[in-house]
Design a protein around this motif. Structure first.
Motif, PDB file in Angstrom:
ATOM      1  N   LYS A  84      55.075  29.112 -42.148  1.00 20.87           N
ATOM      2  CA  LYS A  84      54.831  30.531 -42.414  1.00 20.87           C
ATOM      3  C   LYS A  84      54.560  31.287 -41.109  1.00 20.87           C
ATOM      4  N   GLU A  85      53.766  30.663 -40.221  1.00 17.88           N
ATOM      5  CA  GLU A  85      53.462  31.302 -38.928  1.00 17.88           C
ATOM      6  C   GLU A  85      54.731  31.516 -38.110  1.00 17.88           C
ATOM      7  N   LEU A  86      55.595  30.492 -38.095  1.00 16.52           N
ATOM      8  CA  LEU A  86      56.827  30.594 -37.322  1.00 16.52           C
ATOM      9  C   LEU A  86      57.770  31.639 -37.886  1.00 16.52           C
ATOM     10  N   GLU A  87      57.828  31.735 -39.212  1.00 19.65           N
ATOM     11  CA  GLU A  87      58.702  32.744 -39.828  1.00 19.65           C
ATOM     12  C   GLU A  87      58.218  34.152 -39.513  1.00 19.65           C
ATOM     13  N   GLU A  88      56.903  34.352 -39.523  1.00 18.99           N
ATOM     14  CA  GLU A  88      56.346  35.664 -39.158  1.00 18.99           C
ATOM     15  C   GLU A  88      56.625  35.964 -37.690  1.00 18.99           C
ATOM     16  N   GLN A  89      56.500  34.938 -36.824  1.00 20.12           N
ATOM     17  CA  GLN A  89      56.779  35.119 -35.409  1.00 20.12           C
ATOM     18  C   GLN A  89      58.246  35.458 -35.192  1.00 20.12           C
ATOM     19  N   GLN A  90      59.136  34.790 -35.944  1.00 14.17           N
ATOM     20  CA  GLN A  90      60.570  35.061 -35.841  1.00 14.17           C
ATOM     21  C   GLN A  90      60.881  36.500 -36.244  1.00 14.17           C
ATOM     22  N   GLU A  91      60.261  36.977 -37.314  1.00 13.79           N
ATOM     23  CA  GLU A  91      60.478  38.350 -37.772  1.00 13.79           C
ATOM     24  C   GLU A  91      60.002  39.355 -36.733  1.00 13.79           C
ATOM     25  N   ASN A  92      58.846  39.086 -36.111  1.00 15.44           N
ATOM     26  CA  ASN A  92      58.310  39.988 -35.091  1.00 15.44           C
ATOM     27  C   ASN A  92      59.206  40.000 -33.850  1.00 15.44           C
ATOM     28  N   ARG A  94      64.986  31.725 -29.854  1.00 22.16           N
ATOM     29  CA  ARG A  94      65.705  30.463 -30.019  1.00 22.16           C
ATOM     30  C   ARG A  94      64.736  29.296 -30.184  1.00 22.16           C
ATOM     31  N   GLN A  95      63.675  29.307 -29.379  1.00 19.90           N
ATOM     32  CA  GLN A  95      62.672  28.240 -29.486  1.00 19.90           C
ATOM     33  C   GLN A  95      61.991  28.262 -30.848  1.00 19.90           C
ATOM     34  N   THR A  96      61.712  29.471 -31.345  1.00 18.17           N
ATOM     35  CA  THR A  96      61.090  29.597 -32.671  1.00 18.17           C
ATOM     36  C   THR A  96      62.030  29.087 -33.754  1.00 18.17           C
ATOM     37  N   GLU A  97      63.313  29.441 -33.648  1.00 21.06           N
ATOM     38  CA  GLU A  97      64.294  28.976 -34.635  1.00 21.06           C
ATOM     39  C   GLU A  97      64.419  27.463 -34.628  1.00 21.06           C
ATOM     40  N   ASN A  98      64.378  26.846 -33.436  1.00 21.66           N
ATOM     41  CA  ASN A  98      64.442  25.381 -33.346  1.00 21.66           C
ATOM     42  C   ASN A  98      63.212  24.740 -33.984  1.00 21.66           C
ATOM     43  N   ALA A  99      62.046  25.363 -33.778  1.00 24.92           N
ATOM     44  CA  ALA A  99      60.816  24.832 -34.380  1.00 24.92           C
ATOM     45  C   ALA A  99      60.886  24.909 -35.901  1.00 24.92           C
ATOM     46  N   ILE A 100      61.417  26.039 -36.418  1.00 27.00           N
ATOM     47  CA  ILE A 100      61.578  26.187 -37.873  1.00 27.00           C
ATOM     48  C   ILE A 100      62.547  25.130 -38.403  1.00 27.00           C
ATOM     49  N   LYS A 101      63.633  24.900 -37.659  1.00 26.87           N
ATOM     50  CA  LYS A 101      64.633  23.905 -38.067  1.00 26.87           C
ATOM     51  C   LYS A 101      64.015  22.510 -38.131  1.00 26.87           C
ATOM     52  N   ASN A 102      63.171  22.178 -37.156  1.00 28.20           N
ATOM     53  CA  ASN A 102      62.528  20.859 -37.142  1.00 28.20           C
ATOM     54  C   ASN A 102      61.589  20.682 -38.326  1.00 28.20           C
ATOM     55  N   ILE A 103      60.835  21.732 -38.651  1.00 28.88           N
ATOM     56  CA  ILE A 103      59.925  21.643 -39.786  1.00 28.88           C
ATOM     57  C   ILE A 103      60.706  21.506 -41.091  1.00 28.88           C
ATOM     58  N   GLU A 117      62.588  18.286 -45.726  1.00 31.90           N
ATOM     59  CA  GLU A 117      63.680  17.656 -46.469  1.00 31.90           C
ATOM     60  C   GLU A 117      63.513  16.151 -46.573  1.00 31.90           C
ATOM     61  N   LYS A 118      62.797  15.567 -45.593  1.00 27.69           N
ATOM     62  CA  LYS A 118      62.546  14.129 -45.627  1.00 27.69           C
ATOM     63  C   LYS A 118      61.276  13.788 -46.404  1.00 27.69           C
ATOM     64  N   GLY A 119      60.664  14.817 -47.000  1.00 26.35           N
ATOM     65  CA  GLY A 119      59.498  14.570 -47.845  1.00 26.35           C
ATOM     66  C   GLY A 119      58.168  14.748 -47.173  1.00 26.35           C
ATOM     67  N   VAL A 120      58.166  15.199 -45.905  1.00 26.29           N
ATOM     68  CA  VAL A 120      56.904  15.420 -45.191  1.00 26.29           C
ATOM     69  C   VAL A 120      56.420  16.834 -45.499  1.00 26.29           C
ATOM     70  N   ILE A 121      55.645  16.957 -46.569  1.00 24.99           N
ATOM     71  CA  ILE A 121      55.140  18.272 -46.989  1.00 24.99           C
ATOM     72  C   ILE A 121      53.615  18.211 -47.038  1.00 24.99           C
ATOM     73  N   THR A 122      52.979  18.940 -46.142  1.00 19.79           N
ATOM     74  CA  THR A 122      51.514  19.015 -46.106  1.00 19.79           C
ATOM     75  C   THR A 122      51.093  20.469 -45.980  1.00 19.79           C
ATOM     76  N   ASN A 123      49.806  20.699 -46.137  1.00 15.69           N
ATOM     77  CA  ASN A 123      49.291  22.062 -45.966  1.00 15.69           C
ATOM     78  C   ASN A 123      49.534  22.555 -44.544  1.00 15.69           C
ATOM     79  N   THR A 124      49.466  21.625 -43.574  1.00 13.46           N
ATOM     80  CA  THR A 124      49.668  21.988 -42.168  1.00 13.46           C
ATOM     81  C   THR A 124      51.104  22.428 -41.910  1.00 13.46           C
ATOM     82  N   THR A 125      52.080  21.654 -42.441  1.00 12.07           N
ATOM     83  CA  THR A 125      53.477  22.025 -42.221  1.00 12.07           C
ATOM     84  C   THR A 125      53.805  23.345 -42.905  1.00 12.07           C
ATOM     85  N   THR A 126      53.280  23.546 -44.097  1.00 13.01           N
ATOM     86  CA  THR A 126      53.532  24.804 -44.818  1.00 13.01           C
ATOM     87  C   THR A 126      52.956  25.993 -44.069  1.00 13.01           C
TER      88      THR A 126
END
Length: 490
Positions: free
Chosen positions: A392-400, A365-374, A379-388
Motif C-alpha cells: 500500500k505504501e509503495l502504491e501511494e508513493q508511485q501515485e505521488n 522505476r525503483q518503486t515499480e520494481n519493488a511493487i513487482k517483487n512484492i 503470488e507464491k503465497g507470502v501474504i502477511t500484514n507487513t507485505t500488505t
C-alpha cells in the motif's frame, strides 16, 4: 576562496533521500565550477516551501548572522521558498548578514535585470505550487463526491473503515449527551462534571472545555460537511438530530459578541520617512463633518508635537503615484526586453536538461520494481500484514511520483514565445502592488513639493549611458493647484 552552505528540501513524506542527494550533488558541482568551498549543509525533510516553519531553514537564517560564509546555494529558488513575501524577508536578512542566495540550476545574472528576473521566477514557482494545490483540490473534491474520507483529523465520535467514515457507537452516545444537555441549558463545566462522574474520559483525561465547545460547534454531527462553499451530506453519518443541533447552534450564535473589523491595508507603511525631520511617515485616519472616513499619510514627528510642518497627503493619491511611476519605469522597452531575454535563456536551459525529471523517473522505476517483487511474493503465497502494508505504501508513493513527473513535464511541455513572456511580465507587474513595493522599493522620502523613491535595485534608464544608469525626474500633475516632482534616485 569564497565559502558557502547548501540548503536542500523536499516536500512530501512519500519522497525519499534520493531527492536530497540529487540536490546536494548539483549544488556541489555548481560550487566546484565557481571555486566555492562548501562548509555546511542544512536539510529539511518532508517540509513544505509555502511557509518558513522549517527547523534547518530557521537555523540557517539565524546562523548567517555569524558571517562565517558568503553564499547559500540551493538547487532551485523554490527549494528556498515558494512564498514570495517570506522569500523577500529572508533574503533581506541574509543580505544584511553579508550572505547572497545562489540558485545552482537557474543562471540568474548579478545585474539589475537579474534581480527583477529572480522576482519573476519566484512568482512562477509560487504559480506552480498553486497549480499543484489546485490539482490536489480537484482530486479531493472527487473523493468527497464519492463519500470517502479525505484524510486529516477525524473528530470525536467517528472511525474510518475502508476510506468511509463510520459512527463509533460509544463515542456517539457521549456526543448526543453533550448536545442534549447543552440544549437544555446545562453549562459546559457541569456537562464535564457529569461525564467525569460516569467515568467517561477523553484520552484518559476529563474533557477539556475547548473540546466540548468544539464538539458543539461542529456541523458534521448533523450529517453536514461544508468545504469551499459546497455542502456534502454523504461523508459524515448523522449522530445528532437536526432539531437538537439547530437549537444548540442558535444558543452558541447568540453568545457571540462583537464583529471583526475590516483591516485597511496601507501599502507604503514602513517604507517612508519625512524629508524634513527624518521621522517615519505613518498612517492617519480622520472623519469629516459629514461622517466620511478619510485616510492619510502623516509625519509621525508632527503627530508627536515636534516643529515639523510636513503636510499630510491622501493615502490613495500617494499610493497610486508611487505604483504608477514604478510601473512606468519597469515597463520601458529596454527593461522589458532585457528581462524577457533572460527568461528565454532560462527556458532554453530548462528544456535542454531536466535532472529533476530524470531523478523522479528513476525513483518511479525503483518503486515499480519493488511493487513487482512484492506481487511475486504474494503470488507464491507470502501474504502477511507487513507485505500488505508495504504494498500500500509503495502504491501511494508511485501515485505521488506520477503526479510530480506530470508537473515537471508540464514545465517544459509548452514553450512560451517572446510575446507571451512580455504579456506575462506586464500582467505580473499589475497583479500585486504590495509585492511590487516590498520587492523593489527600499525607501520613500516625502517632501511637500517632491517625492524621492529609492529602489532596492537600480533601474537601467538609458543603454547608451556610459555608466549604465542615470538620474531621472519628471513632473506629474496631481490636480489643478499642485504639482509634485517625482525623483527616482538610481
Amino acid at each position: 576562496m569564497k565559502t558557502a552552505v547548501i540548503y536542500a528540501r523536499y516536500s512530501s513524506d512519500s519522497q525519499s533521500e534520493q531527492s536530497i542527494e540529487g540536490q546536494l550533488r548539483v549544488c556541489e558541482e555548481y560550487a566546484q565550477r565557481n571555486n566555492i568551498l562548501i562548509l555546511n549543509t542544512y536539510i529539511d525533510r518532508a517540509m513544505t516551501g509555502t511557509n518558513d516553519n522549517r527547523p534547518d531553514f530557521q537555523r540557517m537564517i539565524k546562523e548567517s548572522a555569524r558571517r562565517e560564509w558568503d553564499f547559500v546555494i540551493v538547487y532551485k529558488l523554490d527549494r528556498f521558498s515558494r512564498n514570495k513575501y517570506e522569500s523577500t524577508i529572508h533574503k533581506k536578512t541574509l543580505k544584511n548578514n553579508g550572505v547572497t542566495l545562489l540558485s545552482a540550476m537557474e543562471n540568474i545574472p548579478d545585474t539589475p535585470e537579474g534581480i527583477i528576473l529572480e522576482s519573476l521566477l519566484e512568482g512562477m514557482n509560487q504559480y506552480f505550487s498553486a497549480e499543484l494545490s489546485q490539482k490536489v483540490r480537484r482530486g479531493m473534491k472527487e473523493t468527497r463526491l464519492k463519500g470517502n474520507f479525505t484524510g486529516g483529523y477525524l473528530i470525536y465520535g467517528y472511525n474510518v473503515e475502508n476510506r468511509k467514515v463510520v459512527i463509533n457507537k460509544n463515542q456517539a452516545e457521549v456526543v448526543r449527551f453533550i448536545f442534549e444537555q447543552y440544549s437544555l441549558g446545562v453549562y459546559v463545566k457541569d456537562i464535564i462534571k457529569s461525564l467525569t462522574a460516569k467515568g467517561i474520559y477523553n484520552h484518559g483525561k476529563p474533557f477539556a472545555r475547548n473540546t466540548v465547545y468544539n464538539i458543539l460547534k461542529s456541523e458534521k454531527y448533523s450529517g453536514i460537511y461544508r468545504h469551499d462553499g459546497e455542502v456534502f451530506e454523504n461523508i459524515y453519518p448523522q449522530i445528532v438530530p437536526t432539531e437538537i443541533y439547530e437549537r444548540v447552534r442558535s444558543k452558541i450564535d447568540g453568545n457571540k459578541y462583537g464583529k471583526r473589523s475590516v483591516e485597511v491595508v496601507y501599502l507604503l507603511r514602513q517604507k517612508m520617512k519625512c524629508g524634513y525631520c527624518g521621522m517615519p511617515i505613518s498612517a492617519e485616519t480622520g472623519t469629516s463633518k459629514n461622517g466620511q472616513v478619510k485616510r492619510y499619510y502623516k509625519c509621525s514627528g508632527r503627530k508627536r508635537g515636534s516643529d515639523c510642518n510636513k503636510s499630510v497627503i491622501r493615502k490613495d493619491l500617494l499610493e497610486n503615484l508611487v505604483i504608477d511611476t514604478t510601473l512606468e519605469e519597469l515597463s520601458k522597452p529596454q527593461v522589458v526586453n532585457a528581462l524577457v531575454k533572460g527568461m528565454l535563456d532560462i527556458q532554453e536551459q530548462q528544456a535542454k536538461g531536466t535532472p529533476v525529471l530524470n531523478m523522479l523517473t528513476k525513483e518511479k522505476r525503483q518503486t515499480e520494481n519493488a511493487i513487482k517483487n512484492i506481487m511475486t511474493a504474494i503470488e507464491k503465497g507470502v501474504i502477511t500484514n507487513t507485505t500488505t502494508k508495504r504494498l500500500k505504501e509503495l502504491e501511494e508513493q508511485q501515485e505521488n511520483l506520477e503526479r510530480q513527473i506530470l508537473i515537471e513535464r508540464s514545465k517544459t511541455a509548452v514553450k512560451l514565445s517572446e510575446s507571451d513572456m512580455k504579456q506575462f511580465y506586464i500582467q505580473a507587474l499589475k497583479l500585486e502592488p504590495q509585492m511590487l513595493i516590498n520587492y523593489l522599493i527600499k525607501e520613500i522620502v516625502l517632501f511637500d513639493d517632491k517625492i524621492e523613491i529609492h529602489y532596492n535595485s537600480p533601474i537601467r534608464i538609458s543603454p547608451d549611458d556610459s555608466q549604465g544608469f542615470s538620474f531621472y525626474s519628471k513632473t506629474i500633475q496631481i490636480n489643478a493647484a499642485q504639482n509634485v516632482t517625482v525623483i527616482l534616485t538610481i
